[in-house]
Scaffold this motif. Structure first.
Motif, PDB file in Angstrom:
ATOM      1  N   ASP A   1       0.827  -1.200   0.000  1.00  0.00           N
ATOM      2  CA  ASP A   1       0.000   0.000   0.000  1.00  0.00           C
ATOM      3  C   ASP A   1       0.868   1.259   0.000  1.00  0.00           C
ATOM      4  O   ASP A   1       0.670   2.159   0.816  1.00  0.00           O
ATOM      5  N   ASP A   2       1.828   1.287  -0.902  1.00  0.00           N
ATOM      6  CA  ASP A   2       2.689   2.470  -1.075  1.00  0.00           C
ATOM      7  C   ASP A   2       3.597   2.785   0.097  1.00  0.00           C
ATOM      8  O   ASP A   2       4.039   3.927   0.243  1.00  0.00           O
ATOM      9  N   ARG A   3       3.886   1.794   0.934  1.00  0.00           N
ATOM     10  CA  ARG A   3       4.849   2.012   2.020  1.00  0.00           C
ATOM     11  C   ARG A   3       5.824   0.846   2.092  1.00  0.00           C
ATOM     12  O   ARG A   3       5.407  -0.317   2.041  1.00  0.00           O
ATOM     13  N   LEU A   4       7.109   1.150   2.239  1.00  0.00           N
ATOM     14  CA  LEU A   4       8.088   0.094   2.485  1.00  0.00           C
ATOM     15  C   LEU A   4       7.812  -0.493   3.861  1.00  0.00           C
ATOM     16  O   LEU A   4       7.712   0.237   4.851  1.00  0.00           O
ATOM     17  N   PHE A   5       7.633  -1.813   3.909  1.00  0.00           N
ATOM     18  CA  PHE A   5       7.471  -2.447   5.217  1.00  0.00           C
ATOM     19  C   PHE A   5       8.841  -2.485   5.880  1.00  0.00           C
ATOM     20  O   PHE A   5       9.797  -2.983   5.306  1.00  0.00           O
ATOM     21  N   ARG A   6       8.940  -1.945   7.075  1.00  0.00           N
ATOM     22  CA  ARG A   6      10.215  -1.611   7.692  1.00  0.00           C
ATOM     23  C   ARG A   6      10.751  -2.654   8.654  1.00  0.00           C
ATOM     24  O   ARG A   6       9.990  -3.307   9.352  1.00  0.00           O
ATOM     25  N   ASN A   7      12.054  -2.754   8.696  1.00  0.00           N
ATOM     26  CA  ASN A   7      12.781  -3.296   9.846  1.00  0.00           C
ATOM     27  C   ASN A   7      12.851  -4.797  10.004  1.00  0.00           C
ATOM     28  O   ASN A   7      13.719  -5.306  10.671  1.00  0.00           O
ATOM     29  N   TRP A   8      11.941  -5.537   9.422  1.00  0.00           N
ATOM     30  CA  TRP A   8      11.963  -6.960   9.672  1.00  0.00           C
ATOM     31  C   TRP A   8      11.296  -7.631   8.498  1.00  0.00           C
ATOM     32  O   TRP A   8      10.085  -7.731   8.446  1.00  0.00           O
ATOM     33  N   VAL A   9      12.057  -8.068   7.556  1.00  0.00           N
ATOM     34  CA  VAL A   9      11.495  -8.819   6.446  1.00  0.00           C
ATOM     35  C   VAL A   9      12.551  -9.836   6.087  1.00  0.00           C
ATOM     36  O   VAL A   9      13.427  -9.593   5.286  1.00  0.00           O
ATOM     37  N   GLU A  10      12.513 -10.990   6.715  1.00  0.00           N
ATOM     38  CA  GLU A  10      13.499 -12.023   6.427  1.00  0.00           C
ATOM     39  C   GLU A  10      12.884 -13.022   5.464  1.00  0.00           C
ATOM     40  O   GLU A  10      12.661 -14.184   5.806  1.00  0.00           O
ATOM     41  N   VAL A  11      12.625 -12.537   4.231  1.00  0.00           N
ATOM     42  CA  VAL A  11      11.956 -13.400   3.262  1.00  0.00           C
ATOM     43  C   VAL A  11      12.825 -14.582   2.850  1.00  0.00           C
ATOM     44  O   VAL A  11      12.314 -15.552   2.296  1.00  0.00           O
ATOM     45  N   GLY A  12      14.117 -14.507   3.118  1.00  0.00           N
ATOM     46  CA  GLY A  12      14.979 -15.668   2.856  1.00  0.00           C
ATOM     47  C   GLY A  12      14.668 -16.828   3.784  1.00  0.00           C
ATOM     48  O   GLY A  12      15.093 -17.960   3.539  1.00  0.00           O
ATOM     49  N   HIS A  13      13.915 -16.537   4.839  1.00  0.00           N
ATOM     50  CA  HIS A  13      13.646 -17.598   5.814  1.00  0.00           C
ATOM     51  C   HIS A  13      12.186 -18.044   5.822  1.00  0.00           C
ATOM     52  O   HIS A  13      11.663 -18.470   6.849  1.00  0.00           O
ATOM     53  N   VAL A  14      11.525 -17.968   4.668  1.00  0.00           N
ATOM     54  CA  VAL A  14      10.244 -18.658   4.534  1.00  0.00           C
ATOM     55  C   VAL A  14      10.537 -20.123   4.240  1.00  0.00           C
ATOM     56  O   VAL A  14      11.504 -20.464   3.570  1.00  0.00           O
ATOM     57  N   VAL A  15       9.672 -20.969   4.784  1.00  0.00           N
ATOM     58  CA  VAL A  15       9.817 -22.417   4.600  1.00  0.00           C
ATOM     59  C   VAL A  15       9.312 -22.807   3.208  1.00  0.00           C
ATOM     60  O   VAL A  15       8.209 -22.414   2.819  1.00  0.00           O
ATOM     61  N   VAL A  16      10.094 -23.545   2.478  1.00  0.00           N
ATOM     62  CA  VAL A  16       9.688 -24.063   1.175  1.00  0.00           C
ATOM     63  C   VAL A  16       9.469 -25.575   1.275  1.00  0.00           C
ATOM     64  O   VAL A  16       8.604 -26.142   0.623  1.00  0.00           O
ATOM     65  N   ASP A  17      10.246 -26.216   2.128  1.00  0.00           N
ATOM     66  CA  ASP A  17      10.184 -27.673   2.292  1.00  0.00           C
ATOM     67  C   ASP A  17      10.429 -27.977   3.771  1.00  0.00           C
ATOM     68  O   ASP A  17      11.561 -27.971   4.236  1.00  0.00           O
ATOM     69  N   GLU A  18       9.334 -28.228   4.508  1.00  0.00           N
ATOM     70  CA  GLU A  18       9.422 -28.300   5.971  1.00  0.00           C
ATOM     71  C   GLU A  18      10.377 -29.377   6.478  1.00  0.00           C
ATOM     72  O   GLU A  18      10.866 -29.291   7.603  1.00  0.00           O
ATOM     73  N   ASP A  19      10.620 -30.395   5.667  1.00  0.00           N
ATOM     74  CA  ASP A  19      11.563 -31.437   6.064  1.00  0.00           C
ATOM     75  C   ASP A  19      12.878 -31.328   5.293  1.00  0.00           C
ATOM     76  O   ASP A  19      13.652 -32.289   5.229  1.00  0.00           O
ATOM     77  N   GLY A  20      13.130 -30.153   4.719  1.00  0.00           N
ATOM     78  CA  GLY A  20      14.275 -29.992   3.829  1.00  0.00           C
ATOM     79  C   GLY A  20      15.576 -29.710   4.554  1.00  0.00           C
ATOM     80  O   GLY A  20      15.671 -29.746   5.786  1.00  0.00           O
ATOM     81  N   ARG A  21      16.602 -29.405   3.759  1.00  0.00           N
ATOM     82  CA  ARG A  21      17.961 -29.182   4.212  1.00  0.00           C
ATOM     83  C   ARG A  21      18.006 -28.116   5.315  1.00  0.00           C
ATOM     84  O   ARG A  21      17.243 -27.150   5.295  1.00  0.00           O
ATOM     85  N   GLU A  22      18.899 -28.294   6.279  1.00  0.00           N
ATOM     86  CA  GLU A  22      18.989 -27.334   7.389  1.00  0.00           C
ATOM     87  C   GLU A  22      19.541 -26.008   6.880  1.00  0.00           C
ATOM     88  O   GLU A  22      20.507 -25.954   6.120  1.00  0.00           O
ATOM     89  N   CYS A  23      18.911 -24.940   7.338  1.00  0.00           N
ATOM     90  CA  CYS A  23      19.283 -23.594   6.918  1.00  0.00           C
ATOM     91  C   CYS A  23      20.388 -23.045   7.829  1.00  0.00           C
ATOM     92  O   CYS A  23      20.614 -23.567   8.924  1.00  0.00           O
TER      93      CYS A  23
END
Lengths: 304, 304
Positions: free
Chosen positions: A148-170
């Protein structure tokens, strides 16, 4: 009599990456006027802070009206305090206040990936949109979100969304996160499996570009993981567009993006499965620096 | 002389669920003063719209100042137009405009899960927080997000985040989405596997409550899927708290939430792995109705 020219203010932006520290003088339009590059500082907290100060001092002159930092760190909401940083010995540090006191200028600070997102939104592939998702594929995976026209600030760790819950350890201890499946480091792992211990993601992309089927398949596999994560996030936000950048993302390009598009469309619900756009970032390696400059202008203008 | 009492305005809220249509007269504090219940309409678009009108008309009187709808639908950002609905024959329908013209009152409309989120945020388990995630586990999985003190509007299909990219096919055609792994329908599937074709999620919860290990394990497994999705979303937003509701969520309670907490903490990055709170919803089956009422008050106050 000619009125004296009033020089428009400029700012200093610092993009503190995993391998290099990039500082620059940036104008309000996001142009980089002067640049200063140094190896990324490591060692002690004092050493890092001294390197950051030296980069500012190398560029500082009377026209500089504010300073902005893009830091690979998790920042406290509201205060901008660095809670912890990735690959830097900065834990619980109030860099913003420290720089204000040292240089006597307005100072802004932002997560480096959020700063790059701000740059792509204002000056790059996201110009004119109100909702976007940016993913930067580098050593790790970072990103940012505009809602909505605003940068969501301070905490966006999109690299740490789960893609495979039993997958390789991050790297973070989680499982099957996007970062462990679709970063440049994931490209390194795939390259070593195919071409031996000296190979890396760069070679993987070279081989795929030359038509090597195994390399193309490996990159398409990385793209499918990326597409699953994009599908998840599209179903939550409906961003338009999804911008993919970072060193690995830029180098691999459609070798991963084509597979990502196919998977993301499969996972996205109507109507995003039809409207979804996944595009490359436009500002390349300078996105973080330009974004840090824009963060400095926000501080100058009192926006934050 | 005693001044004549000025009656505070009330509104009508309608929560259109998969199995029942719940309408009520709601005051500004979110109290439900009168209620009207009907089986959920199906069949044609005209039939559904007629059933919604009848529910309004059953409650309408001079005190009613606005109407609010909570609809299991994807709404167009900005206009509130229904793009498509889950389990209802409403595609590309401007219910908001239609109701305004028919009843001559301000009308609000919201996705049903977002309305329930608004209710839990303003009157339930999320009171006083600025960032929260709500997940409703029912026939499907819905939810809502509050970011920086604002309900994120119109499109939050948190039931369709990917938990297992190669997992079971979802109702939407995607793979391993939260909805297919952690809804009441997932509970039905698990129950049938354990107890035969007549069993359902209700029986599974009963058996687990009586100490049946197989049932407890099945619910813990559902909780782990839920926890992985919560971990993903916590890493993107840092919501505080995460509220779990819906009929199945409320019935299963800690039988799924304990496992969800453990998995979510494992997947969440610092400091959310320590600060994360997963709590049950407080408003139960009335959350959607109260939320629809709050949406009506927003329309009355011109907030949207």
């Amino acid at each position: 009599m000619v009125a004296p020219a009033v020089e428009a203010p400029v700012v200093i932006g610092l993009d503190v990456g995993g391998t290099k520290l990039l500082a620059g003088v940036v104008d309000r339009e996001g142009h980089v006027i002067a640049e200063h590059q140094a190896p990324s500082p490591d060692g002690s907290e004092e050493g890092v802070l001294a390197a950051l100060d030296a980069a500012v001092e190398a560029l500082l002159d009377d026209r500089v009206a504010a300073i902005g930092y893009g830091i690979p760190a998790n920042l406290e909401r509201g205060t901008g305090r660095i809670l912890w940083a990735t690959n830097l010995p900065l834990t619980d540090v109030d860099l913003l206040r420290r720089a204000r006191e040292r240089f006597g200028l307005p100072v802004g600070i932002e997560n480096d990936a959020s700063a790059a997102t701000l740059a792509e939104w204002c000056r790059g592939a996201g110009r004119g949109t109100a909702n976007l998702l940016m993913l930067t594929l580098g050593t790790g995976v970072g990103g940012g979100i505009v809602l909505d026209d605003r940068l969501f600030r301070n905490w966006v760790e999109v690299g740490h969304v789960v893609v495979d819950e039993d997958g390789r350890e991050c790297t973070c201890g989680g499982h099957g996160h996007l970062e462990v499946l679709a970063s440049g480091s994931a490209g390194d792992v795939a390259a070593r499996e195919l071409y031996g211990p000296e190979a890396d993601a760069r070679l993987l992309v070279e081989r795929a570009t030359s038509g090597d089927d195994a390399a193309r398949d490996a990159l398409a596999g990385i793209g499918r993981h990326l597409g699953a994560a994009i599908g998840s996030l599209v179903n939550v936000f409906d961003p338009e567009p999804v911008i993919v950048g970072g060193g690995f993302g830029a180098a691999a390009g459609d070798l991963i993006l084509d597979a990502a598009r196919e998977t993301a469309r499969r996972e996205a619900i109507y109507p995003a499965d039809e409207t979804l756009r996944i595009v490359p970032a436009e500002l390349g390696q300078e996105a973080g620096l330009v974004g840090a400059g824009l963060v400095a202008f926000e501080a100058l203008d009192g926006i934050r």
